[in-house]
Design an enzyme around this catalytic site. Sequence first.
Site, mmCIF file in Angstrom:
data_model
loop_
_atom_site.group_PDB
_atom_site.id
_atom_site.type_symbol
_atom_site.label_atom_id
_atom_site.label_comp_id
_atom_site.label_asym_id
_atom_site.label_seq_id
_atom_site.Cartn_x
_atom_site.Cartn_y
_atom_site.Cartn_z
ATOM 1 C CE LYS A 1 -7.638 -8.606 8.542
ATOM 2 N NZ LYS A 1 -6.849 -9.424 9.468
ATOM 3 C CB SER B 1 -7.634 -3.905 7.504
ATOM 4 O OG SER B 1 -7.543 -3.223 6.284
ATOM 5 C CE1 TYR C 1 -7.501 -9.232 4.793
ATOM 6 C CE2 TYR C 1 -8.074 -7.071 3.931
ATOM 7 C CZ TYR C 1 -7.335 -7.855 4.798
ATOM 8 O OH TYR C 1 -6.447 -7.264 5.666
HETATM 9 P P1 NAD Z 1 1.619 -11.725 5.745
HETATM 10 O O1 NAD Z 1 0.897 -12.595 4.775
HETATM 11 O O2 NAD Z 1 3.003 -11.302 5.402
HETATM 12 O O3 NAD Z 1 1.639 -12.416 7.186
HETATM 13 C C1 NAD Z 1 0.597 -13.237 7.646
HETATM 14 C C2 NAD Z 1 1.209 -14.520 8.172
HETATM 15 O O4 NAD Z 1 0.168 -15.372 8.673
HETATM 16 C C3 NAD Z 1 1.947 -15.312 7.095
HETATM 17 O O5 NAD Z 1 3.253 -15.595 7.553
HETATM 18 C C4 NAD Z 1 1.124 -16.586 6.925
HETATM 19 O O6 NAD Z 1 1.920 -17.692 6.584
HETATM 20 C C5 NAD Z 1 0.459 -16.711 8.287
HETATM 21 N N1 NAD Z 1 -0.811 -17.447 8.297
HETATM 22 C C6 NAD Z 1 -1.888 -17.265 7.493
HETATM 23 N N2 NAD Z 1 -2.873 -18.108 7.832
HETATM 24 C C7 NAD Z 1 -2.423 -18.852 8.884
HETATM 25 C C8 NAD Z 1 -2.985 -19.891 9.669
HETATM 26 N N3 NAD Z 1 -4.204 -20.366 9.432
HETATM 27 N N4 NAD Z 1 -2.233 -20.413 10.663
HETATM 28 C C9 NAD Z 1 -0.978 -19.957 10.907
HETATM 29 N N5 NAD Z 1 -0.399 -18.984 10.185
HETATM 30 C C10 NAD Z 1 -1.116 -18.422 9.194
HETATM 31 O O7 NAD Z 1 0.686 -10.452 5.995
HETATM 32 P P2 NAD Z 1 0.995 -9.100 6.769
HETATM 33 O O8 NAD Z 1 1.050 -8.016 5.771
HETATM 34 O O9 NAD Z 1 2.105 -9.287 7.712
HETATM 35 O O10 NAD Z 1 -0.378 -8.917 7.549
HETATM 36 C C11 NAD Z 1 -0.558 -9.353 8.877
HETATM 37 C C12 NAD Z 1 -2.002 -9.083 9.290
HETATM 38 O O11 NAD Z 1 -2.283 -7.698 9.115
HETATM 39 C C13 NAD Z 1 -3.046 -9.844 8.468
HETATM 40 O O12 NAD Z 1 -4.075 -10.250 9.331
HETATM 41 C C14 NAD Z 1 -3.550 -8.788 7.496
HETATM 42 O O13 NAD Z 1 -4.872 -9.036 7.091
HETATM 43 C C15 NAD Z 1 -3.458 -7.522 8.344
HETATM 44 N N6 NAD Z 1 -3.336 -6.307 7.538
HETATM 45 C C16 NAD Z 1 -2.324 -6.209 6.615
HETATM 46 C C17 NAD Z 1 -2.236 -5.075 5.819
HETATM 47 C C18 NAD Z 1 -1.169 -4.962 4.760
HETATM 48 O O14 NAD Z 1 -1.355 -4.187 3.812
HETATM 49 N N7 NAD Z 1 -0.040 -5.649 4.866
HETATM 50 C C19 NAD Z 1 -3.158 -4.041 5.980
HETATM 51 C C20 NAD Z 1 -4.142 -4.154 6.942
HETATM 52 C C21 NAD Z 1 -4.227 -5.303 7.729
HETATM 53 N N1 UFG Z 2 -2.178 0.884 -7.188
HETATM 54 C C1 UFG Z 2 -1.729 1.125 -8.455
HETATM 55 N N2 UFG Z 2 -1.010 0.150 -9.091
HETATM 56 C C2 UFG Z 2 -0.738 -1.051 -8.514
HETATM 57 C C3 UFG Z 2 -1.194 -1.289 -7.196
HETATM 58 C C4 UFG Z 2 -1.916 -0.295 -6.564
HETATM 59 O O1 UFG Z 2 -1.964 2.202 -9.016
HETATM 60 O O2 UFG Z 2 -0.103 -1.902 -9.141
HETATM 61 C C5 UFG Z 2 -2.930 1.940 -6.497
HETATM 62 C C6 UFG Z 2 -4.312 1.479 -6.083
HETATM 63 O O3 UFG Z 2 -5.228 1.626 -7.143
HETATM 64 C C7 UFG Z 2 -4.588 2.388 -4.881
HETATM 65 C C8 UFG Z 2 -3.198 2.613 -4.271
HETATM 66 O O4 UFG Z 2 -2.266 2.281 -5.299
HETATM 67 O O5 UFG Z 2 -5.083 3.611 -5.339
HETATM 68 C C9 UFG Z 2 -2.926 1.717 -3.065
HETATM 69 O O6 UFG Z 2 -3.223 0.383 -3.434
HETATM 70 P P1 UFG Z 2 -2.843 -0.870 -2.534
HETATM 71 O O7 UFG Z 2 -3.358 -2.083 -3.233
HETATM 72 O O8 UFG Z 2 -1.409 -0.833 -2.183
HETATM 73 O O9 UFG Z 2 -3.629 -0.592 -1.183
HETATM 74 P P2 UFG Z 2 -5.193 -0.371 -0.924
HETATM 75 O O10 UFG Z 2 -5.325 0.942 -0.231
HETATM 76 O O11 UFG Z 2 -5.992 -0.557 -2.138
HETATM 77 O O12 UFG Z 2 -5.573 -1.556 0.038
HETATM 78 C C10 UFG Z 2 -4.676 -2.182 0.956
HETATM 79 C C11 UFG Z 2 -5.191 -3.570 1.228
HETATM 80 C C12 UFG Z 2 -6.536 -3.468 1.882
HETATM 81 C C13 UFG Z 2 -6.392 -2.677 3.149
HETATM 82 C C14 UFG Z 2 -5.798 -1.348 2.858
HETATM 83 C C15 UFG Z 2 -5.553 -0.604 4.133
HETATM 84 O O13 UFG Z 2 -5.243 -4.297 0.016
HETATM 85 O O14 UFG Z 2 -7.042 -4.729 2.182
HETATM 86 O O15 UFG Z 2 -4.583 -1.477 2.144
HETATM 87 O O16 UFG Z 2 -4.784 -1.362 4.986
HETATM 88 F F1 UFG Z 2 -7.580 -2.495 3.716
#
Ligand code: NAD
Ligand code: UFG
Length: 351
Positions: free
Chosen positions: A162, A134, A158
């Site tokens: 990572k 991330s 969190y």
């Molecule tokens: P998500 O929660 O929709 O998907 C994650 C899936 O993993 C879920 O279906 C959950 O049930 C499953 N899971 C969690 N723990 C588990 C375990 N111990 N065993 C088996 N299954 C398990 O999240 P996502 O947005 O699809 O994110 C996927 C990955 O990408 C995550 O590792 C997250 O940290 C990373 N990531 C997400 C974002 C984002 O904003 N969505 C940004 C950066 C990184």
């Molecule tokens: N924001 C609002 N109102 C809300 C939610 C978010 O104004 O209700 C703002 C936040 O303050 C930020 C921007 O929208 O300025 C984006 O916020 P997000 O929570 O959507 O995303 P972030 O960039 O804060 O962080 C997310 C994940 C992190 C990850 C990052 C990059 O939470 O863990 O994206 O992948 F690292």
Amino acid sequence: MGSEFCKRILVTGGAGFIGTHTVLQLLKDGFHVTVVDNLDNSVEEAVDRVRILAGEDLSRNLVFSIGDLRNKSDLEKLFSETRFEAVIHFAGLKAVGESVAKPMRYFDNNLVGTLNLYEIMGKYGCKKMVFSSSATVYGQPEKIPCVEDFDLKAMNPYGRTKLFLEEIARDIQKADPEWKIILLRYFNPVGAHESGQIGEDPKGIPNNLMPYIERVAVGRLPELNVYGHDYPTKDGSAVRDYIHVMDLADGHLAALRKLFTADEIGCVAYNLGTGRGTSVLEMVAAFEKAAGKKIPVKLCDRRHGDATAVYASTEKAQKELNWKAKYGIEEMCRDQWNWASKNPYGYQSKP
Ligand code: NAD
Ligand code: UFG
């Protein structure tokens, strides 16, 4: 590429937001896919919809297994029955606020689950891994765009999972050079598949911007709190690099291609972003245009721990993975609204 060899890929967390979109693209590219997910943050209906989108023929190549990475026996069972050519590892918990309140839950799930996975992969000689990292590993970057060789830091438990898991991957690969590991640092994934049949469906009140806007748009929440209106940016709101989830899914196919074709990979990190920054208020305006409705906003104080502006340098992924994001915020908002308007209660029918 996949069809010639019928490679089977294990996708952990494949029932989740990014997982479902990636699994669909893998199937369409001819890969065979096994999903393992404990459904902690997802529902089986999401996998069923992937099957429908893939069509009858391709969906035969998809196996879904309920399992938890913290249980080694679940992994043993999968690897002893099936030969996997590579693993895409999405499974993990991702809510920043919850990780501050419950760090042990995050360390147990994200760290222990991933260590088990590496152990069993190594035991069965499957040493190709694509890991979901991330942009959080850049902390509050001093410079933008974020370049892969910047110093890394974590801002919360969190983010620490990572960061640790990136370091662990580097150590595992150093100790055994047979491993090939690609760390993909996602920026802010949004949007949905163009069909509107799969998308993001967070449980409870969303933490992230786009799912929150979506809930306001469908009338489930009254207004959006905009966290921060005095940042030194063009309109005072914070800037992020939003990336369409379909572009992200294709980034995983590009990473797999690299794992299967390049010799000297080692353990390497790539940003998956667009390289463009968009402010919160710009995102609201783009969504209003896509949905054809007003999103009421309330300007609030900054959210603790938020960075002013974060966006990716995309050069390395473009050069070495031959991958570049295709979509802009207009398409992201269009597809997110398409999903939201068709599924105002996500994968559930109205409760
Ligand atoms: P998500 O929660 O929709 O998907 C994650 C899936 O993993 C879920 O279906 C959950 O049930 C499953 N899971 C969690 N723990 C588990 C375990 N111990 N065993 C088996 N299954 C398990 O999240 P996502 O947005 O699809 O994110 C996927 C990955 O990408 C995550 O590792 C997250 O940290 C990373 N990531 C997400 C974002 C984002 O904003 N969505 C940004 C950066 C990184
Ligand atoms: N924001 C609002 N109102 C809300 C939610 C978010 O104004 O209700 C703002 C936040 O303050 C930020 C921007 O929208 O300025 C984006 O916020 P997000 O929570 O959507 O995303 P972030 O960039 O804060 O962080 C997310 C994940 C992190 C990850 C990052 C990059 O939470 O863990 O994206 O992948 F690292």
